[in-house]
Design a protein around this motif. Structure first.
Motif, PDB file in Angstrom:
ATOM      1  N   SER A  31       0.616  -0.923  -0.234  1.00  7.41           N
ATOM      2  CA  SER A  31      -0.026  -0.668  -0.107  1.00  7.41           C
ATOM      3  C   SER A  31       0.750   1.337  -0.333  1.00  7.41           C
ATOM      4  O   SER A  31       0.387   2.440  -0.437  1.00  7.41           O
ATOM      5  CB  SER A  31      -1.002   0.204   1.412  1.00  7.41           C
ATOM      6  N   LEU A  32       2.265   0.816   0.244  1.00 10.54           N
ATOM      7  CA  LEU A  32       2.636   2.094   0.802  1.00 10.54           C
ATOM      8  C   LEU A  32       3.536   2.460  -0.526  1.00 10.54           C
ATOM      9  O   LEU A  32       3.235   3.349  -1.413  1.00 10.54           O
ATOM     10  CB  LEU A  32       4.033   2.449   2.107  1.00 10.54           C
ATOM     11  N   CYS A  36       3.822   5.829  -2.908  1.00  7.21           N
ATOM     12  CA  CYS A  36       4.088   6.413  -3.406  1.00  7.21           C
ATOM     13  C   CYS A  36       4.232   6.595  -4.625  1.00  7.21           C
ATOM     14  O   CYS A  36       4.739   7.320  -5.686  1.00  7.21           O
ATOM     15  CB  CYS A  36       5.781   6.262  -3.094  1.00  7.21           C
ATOM     16  N   MET A  37       4.053   5.468  -6.062  1.00  6.25           N
ATOM     17  CA  MET A  37       3.706   5.613  -7.745  1.00  6.25           C
ATOM     18  C   MET A  37       3.055   6.199  -7.485  1.00  6.25           C
ATOM     19  O   MET A  37       3.282   6.692  -8.744  1.00  6.25           O
ATOM     20  CB  MET A  37       3.980   4.165  -7.867  1.00  6.25           C
ATOM     21  N   ALA A  38       1.624   6.542  -6.409  1.00  7.13           N
ATOM     22  CA  ALA A  38       0.836   7.666  -7.603  1.00  7.13           C
ATOM     23  C   ALA A  38       1.258   9.062  -7.616  1.00  7.13           C
ATOM     24  O   ALA A  38       0.395   9.608  -8.375  1.00  7.13           O
ATOM     25  CB  ALA A  38      -0.466   7.717  -6.868  1.00  7.13           C
ATOM     26  N   SER A  44      -1.115  10.901 -16.078  1.00  7.42           N
ATOM     27  CA  SER A  44      -2.556  11.768 -15.764  1.00  7.42           C
ATOM     28  C   SER A  44      -2.615  11.480 -14.328  1.00  7.42           C
ATOM     29  O   SER A  44      -2.167   9.815 -14.069  1.00  7.42           O
ATOM     30  CB  SER A  44      -3.471  11.843 -16.370  1.00  7.42           C
ATOM     31  N   ARG A  45      -2.887  12.314 -12.553  1.00  7.37           N
ATOM     32  CA  ARG A  45      -3.606  11.342 -11.946  1.00  7.37           C
ATOM     33  C   ARG A  45      -4.618  10.095 -11.648  1.00  7.37           C
ATOM     34  O   ARG A  45      -4.074   9.107 -10.870  1.00  7.37           O
ATOM     35  CB  ARG A  45      -4.222  12.480 -11.213  1.00  7.37           C
ATOM     36  N   SER A  51      -2.483   2.467 -12.492  1.00 11.55           N
ATOM     37  CA  SER A  51      -0.616   1.933 -12.782  1.00 11.55           C
ATOM     38  C   SER A  51      -0.091   1.674 -11.152  1.00 11.55           C
ATOM     39  O   SER A  51       0.360   0.353 -10.952  1.00 11.55           O
ATOM     40  CB  SER A  51       0.116   2.352 -13.190  1.00 11.55           C
ATOM     41  N   ALA A  52      -0.548   2.178  -9.658  1.00 10.83           N
ATOM     42  CA  ALA A  52       0.367   2.518  -8.968  1.00 10.83           C
ATOM     43  C   ALA A  52      -0.784   1.554  -8.143  1.00 10.83           C
ATOM     44  O   ALA A  52      -0.307   0.623  -7.805  1.00 10.83           O
ATOM     45  CB  ALA A  52       0.379   2.955  -7.925  1.00 10.83           C
TER      46      ALA A  52
END
Length: 100
Positions: A31-32, A36-38, A44-45, A51-52
């Motif tokens: 989850s962390l 971080c990847m997001a 785009s957000r 993807s994250a």
């Protein structure tokens, strides 16, 4: 009647500790890493979040493999909690830097 020798309690506790590290620590790490990847992916957000979250499954799998590949339960916990603390710090810094 001959009785089978049972496994020692220390071995059972070590396996239980590894399983807990794999399940809960792996979830924490995945989850962390996803958070971080997001924040960091330069797309785009919405695409970054999807993807994250998809890559979180890979992080979880690697955490579980790590927990059962280590020589000791202490090393498994150490290998989960230290990267988790680093990712939590980076996620917090990214969150506070992104705020307007």
């Amino acid at each position: 009647m001959k009785r089978k020798a049972s496994l020692p309690v220390s071995y059972r506790l070590a396996v239980t500790s590894r399983a807990l590290a794999a399940v809960f620590g792996g979830y924490l790490l995945a989850s962390l890493a996803s958070v971080c990847m997001a924040f960091w992916l330069p797309i785009s957000r919405a695409d970054a979040v999807v993807s994250a979250m998809m890559s979180a499954f890979v992080f979880y799998l690697l955490a579980v493999i790590w927990c059962f590949a280590c020589r000791s339960a202490w090393r498994a916990w150490f290998g989960i909690l230290v990267p988790g603390a680093v990712l939590a710090t980076l996620a917090g810094v990214s969150y506070w830097m992104a705020r307007p």
